[in-house]
Structures are given as structure tokens and as C-alpha cells.
Design an enzyme around this catalytic site. Sequence first.
Site, PDB file in Angstrom:
ATOM      1  N   HIS A 156       3.572  -8.222  -2.126  1.00 24.56           N
ATOM      2  CA  HIS A 156       2.749  -8.458  -3.814  1.00 24.56           C
ATOM      3  C   HIS A 156       3.413  -7.482  -4.712  1.00 24.56           C
ATOM      4  CE1 HIS A 156       0.151  -8.538  -0.314  1.00 24.56           C
ATOM      5  NE2 HIS A 156      -0.381  -9.880  -1.192  1.00 24.56           N
ATOM      6  N   ASP A 183       6.424  -3.687  -1.116  1.00 26.27           N
ATOM      7  CA  ASP A 183       5.417  -4.263  -0.815  1.00 26.27           C
ATOM      8  C   ASP A 183       5.304  -5.876  -1.224  1.00 26.27           C
ATOM      9  OD1 ASP A 183       2.061  -3.904   0.010  1.00 26.27           O
ATOM     10  OD2 ASP A 183       2.450  -5.452  -1.222  1.00 26.27           O
ATOM     11  N   HIS A 207      -1.779  -1.514  -6.829  1.00 23.27           N
ATOM     12  CA  HIS A 207      -3.123  -1.928  -7.808  1.00 23.27           C
ATOM     13  C   HIS A 207      -4.066  -1.549  -8.881  1.00 23.27           C
ATOM     14  CE1 HIS A 207      -1.161  -5.724  -5.488  1.00 23.27           C
ATOM     15  NE2 HIS A 207      -1.424  -5.487  -4.688  1.00 23.27           N
ATOM     16  N   ASP A 258       3.829  -6.190   4.838  1.00 25.23           N
ATOM     17  CA  ASP A 258       3.384  -7.237   4.469  1.00 25.23           C
ATOM     18  C   ASP A 258       3.995  -8.434   4.351  1.00 25.23           C
ATOM     19  OD1 ASP A 258       3.479  -6.155   1.898  1.00 25.23           O
ATOM     20  OD2 ASP A 258       1.559  -6.600   1.686  1.00 25.23           O
TER      21      ASP A 258
HETATM   22 ZN   LIG Z   1       1.016  -5.762  -0.631  1.00 19.32          ZN
END
Ligand SMILES: [Zn+2]
Length: 297
Positions: free
Chosen positions: A156, A154, A117, A231
Site C-alpha cells: 500500500h 509495503d 498511513h 502484503d
Molecule cells: Zn500494507
Amino acid sequence: MPPLRAFSPAAYVFPLPEGHRFPQYKYAGVVERLRDRLTVVDTPGLDWALAEEVHDPAWLRRWRFGDVTREEVRNFGLPWSPEVVERSRRAAGGTIAALDDAWTHGWGINLAGGTHHAFRDRAEGFSLLNDAALAARYALHEGLARRVLILDLDVHQGNGTASLLRAESRAFTLSVHGERNYPFRKEVSDLDVGLPDGVTDDEYLEVLDRRVRPALETFRPDLVVYLAGVDVLAGDRFGRFALTLDGVERRSAWVYGWCRAAGVPVVSTMAGGYNRDPALTVEAHARSVEVGLDVFA
Ligand SMILES: [Zn+2]
């Protein structure tokens, strides 16, 4: 001593308020869990000069010396301290260091990293330095690779990575993530596979076969950077998928199996994992590495 080594920044802890949601425990936990099967090496720090090739130099300088706004810190999600900056530098340095092992053994391991991110001049979601983009940049510019594929599994979306590598045609960004999950404003990767909530093991494995395999075979990378975020596991505080430990294992076995069969070196990073049960977070990350040991043994 076990033959393969893994880099870990677990020794570089940073202060966190009591009850903070960042799972700092998992880095030492994974090292403890894998110690018998891997030689764990203290990670070298990232060269700031390399960091400046990917991130904005003036912005980096501000972060290094704590000249950051309250809003910037809030977006980062971790309190600023000299330790958290050093820790970020070490975690990213592990991904660069692991590149050597990828070329020597087929697989390089960073027991941290995957901070996808991080943007050119914006820290977000526990990510200050984008190690995957840094590794791609380093490998391409040093002439060590000609086509790098970032395989971001991941839960996200790898928004920072997509943004940083958008103009780099020699890097392919591939993100499989929860469509309804953070980041709510997605960036455009070379391939985005947004999945609904509640995805199961079999559904996920089918996505690897149906969407990820063709991308790998078409782009034909000579280096893969794998973000093995766990996750995706059921019960994750920030995930919305329903994979089991077995599913997480099968996923990483699929990735390592593909790389091994295709003769493509791979660097793995841990990325996210925030299960409500801390032991499960550690177990998932550890198993994700263990299946690689079986593939590359
Ligand atoms: Zn994540």
C-alpha cells in the site's frame, strides 16, 4: 546469545473483537520464529514530546485520552483503548530505538512498526503514529543523518509518510505499491512506483533494479528506513500482488545487500502482512528478517 537484537512490542496486546481482520497474532509469531537467531528486546515507548514534533499535539492528546469520534476510530480501523494507544507508542518507539543498532551494526530491527498511513492529525489503516517519519525527523534533528530515504515496499502507498515529509528536502520518500489498491487517493511521494495487480517475483525484482536502485544512488542517503511489508505475497487479504515466499526473501536480500554494499545503515520495520494463511504471514515476515541476518552476519 545471538549477537543481533530486535525490538518487539508483542507483549503489549490490545483488545480486539473476535474475528477482527487485524493480524495481532503475527507479532508474537515472528518473535517465536526468530528467537533462536536474534535477541528479542522489549521495545521502549516513544517519547510523547518527539511524537508532538511530527503529529498535531492537540490531536495526539485527544487520542491519548480517548476523546475521539466514531469516524476517527473507523478510519483507524482498530477500536480505541488505552492499550492500543500504548501499543502504538511502543511499536513506534521500537523504530527509534533500532536507529542505534543501525549505526553500530549497519542494521537495526523493529519487529513491528511501518505504520505509514498515519498523518499529522489523522489515524488511518491501523496507523496512529508514523514511525518512519518520526525516525527521519529524529535522525535529522539530532544531526545523526543528513539524508534519510524511506524505502516503503509495503503493497500500500505510504500516504501518511509522503504527506508528513513533503516539505522536508532531507528526506526522500519512495513507495512501491499497487496502483489500484488502497489508499485510493494517493499522496505524492518523492518517487511513487505504482504497479498493476498480479505482479510476480521477477517483475518486482526488476522494478528494484530499474527504479529503486537509481533513486538510492542519486539521493545517496546516509540512513534508510525500510518498510518490509509482506502484503505483496500472493494470497494476501489486502494485497493484489503475486509474490512467493522466495520473492519476498529476494526482495529483502536486495535491500540489505544494497545497504551493506553502500555502507548505508538501515532500520527495518515489519509493516503490513495479512495473508489468508496466518502461518504464511509469519513465515514471510520471519524470512524477510532472516535474509538480513545472512547479509549482515
Ligand atoms: Zn500494507
